[in-house]
Design a protein around this motif. Structure first.
Motif, PDB file in Angstrom:
ATOM      1  N   ARG A  37      39.229  53.294  74.764  1.00 11.42           N
ATOM      2  CA  ARG A  37      39.184  54.555  74.008  1.00 11.42           C
ATOM      3  C   ARG A  37      39.781  55.635  74.900  1.00 11.42           C
ATOM      4  O   ARG A  37      39.224  55.975  75.930  1.00 11.42           O
ATOM      5  N   THR A  64      43.007  43.371  79.566  1.00 12.44           N
ATOM      6  CA  THR A  64      43.390  43.303  78.164  1.00 12.44           C
ATOM      7  C   THR A  64      42.240  43.872  77.329  1.00 12.44           C
ATOM      8  O   THR A  64      41.094  43.905  77.781  1.00 12.44           O
ATOM      9  N   TRP A  65      42.546  44.294  76.127  1.00 10.75           N
ATOM     10  CA  TRP A  65      41.567  44.978  75.283  1.00 10.75           C
ATOM     11  C   TRP A  65      41.469  44.288  73.936  1.00 10.75           C
ATOM     12  O   TRP A  65      42.430  43.709  73.453  1.00 10.75           O
ATOM     13  N   ASP A  66      40.310  44.373  73.323  1.00  5.95           N
ATOM     14  CA  ASP A  66      40.102  43.812  71.993  1.00  5.95           C
ATOM     15  C   ASP A  66      40.335  44.903  70.958  1.00  5.95           C
ATOM     16  O   ASP A  66      39.792  46.000  71.071  1.00  5.95           O
ATOM     17  N   GLY A  67      41.149  44.591  69.972  1.00  8.69           N
ATOM     18  CA  GLY A  67      41.451  45.577  68.945  1.00  8.69           C
ATOM     19  C   GLY A  67      42.453  46.598  69.433  1.00  8.69           C
ATOM     20  O   GLY A  67      42.959  46.531  70.553  1.00  8.69           O
ATOM     21  N   GLU A  68      42.735  47.547  68.568  1.00  6.62           N
ATOM     22  CA  GLU A  68      43.689  48.598  68.906  1.00  6.62           C
ATOM     23  C   GLU A  68      43.029  49.628  69.812  1.00  6.62           C
ATOM     24  O   GLU A  68      41.825  49.859  69.724  1.00  6.62           O
ATOM     25  N   GLN A  69      43.837  50.249  70.664  1.00  7.51           N
ATOM     26  CA  GLN A  69      43.289  51.341  71.468  1.00  7.51           C
ATOM     27  C   GLN A  69      42.947  52.504  70.540  1.00  7.51           C
ATOM     28  O   GLN A  69      43.606  52.733  69.533  1.00  7.51           O
ATOM     29  N   ILE A  70      41.906  53.225  70.883  1.00  7.89           N
ATOM     30  CA  ILE A  70      41.432  54.344  70.087  1.00  7.89           C
ATOM     31  C   ILE A  70      41.754  55.624  70.842  1.00  7.89           C
ATOM     32  O   ILE A  70      41.426  55.754  72.015  1.00  7.89           O
ATOM     33  N   ARG A  71      42.401  56.551  70.154  1.00  5.71           N
ATOM     34  CA  ARG A  71      42.653  57.872  70.737  1.00  5.71           C
ATOM     35  C   ARG A  71      41.721  58.862  70.068  1.00  5.71           C
ATOM     36  O   ARG A  71      41.768  59.040  68.854  1.00  5.71           O
TER      37      ARG A  71
END
Length: 126
Positions: A37, A64-71
């Motif tokens: 995030r 690595t990250w799960d799902g899309e990054q959140i802005r």
């Protein structure tokens, strides 16, 4: 679910990387997921250039990250709606603290001392 929330206001330093790795290891080690995030609400200090540099650095260490990054800056409508729901439920109240008082409160002890309890009671009518 774990999360890492960098502020894109400069290059990541060793402490940022350490925090990201610990959050990532904890989430992965417990069979969970990890979200990224981006805490970009401070428009005066944050920039997309810094965000992309930070993302490159995190990828370089193998995270690595799960799902899309959140802005967070893209979620203002959701935050506004949540505050409005709280307001309608009568759960929003004014704060008359100065910025200095808020900064001091962040490092204050949070025990249930008598002084703290009486201070809360004296503010309950606000």
């Amino acid at each position: 679910m774990g999360r890492y929330a960098p502020t894109p206001s400069g290059d990541l330093h060793l402490g940022n990387i350490r925090t990201a790795i610990i959050a990532w290891l904890y989430a992965r080690g417990s069979g969970g997921q990890i979200a990224l995030r981006i805490d970009d609400l401070d428009v005066d200090r944050c920039s997309e250039d810094w965000m992309f540099r930070q993302l490159d650095d995190l990828a370089w260490v193998g995270l690595t990250w799960d799902g899309e990054q959140i802005r967070q800056s893209e979620r203002i409508p959701e935050y506004t709606a949540a505050v409005e729901r709280l307001r309608e439920a009568g759960l929003v109240y004014p704060c008359f603290c100065t910025r200095a008082e808020i900064r001091a409160a962040a490092s204050a002890p949070h025990g249930g001392s008598e002084e703290h309890t009486s201070e809360l009671q004296s503010h309950s009518d606000l």
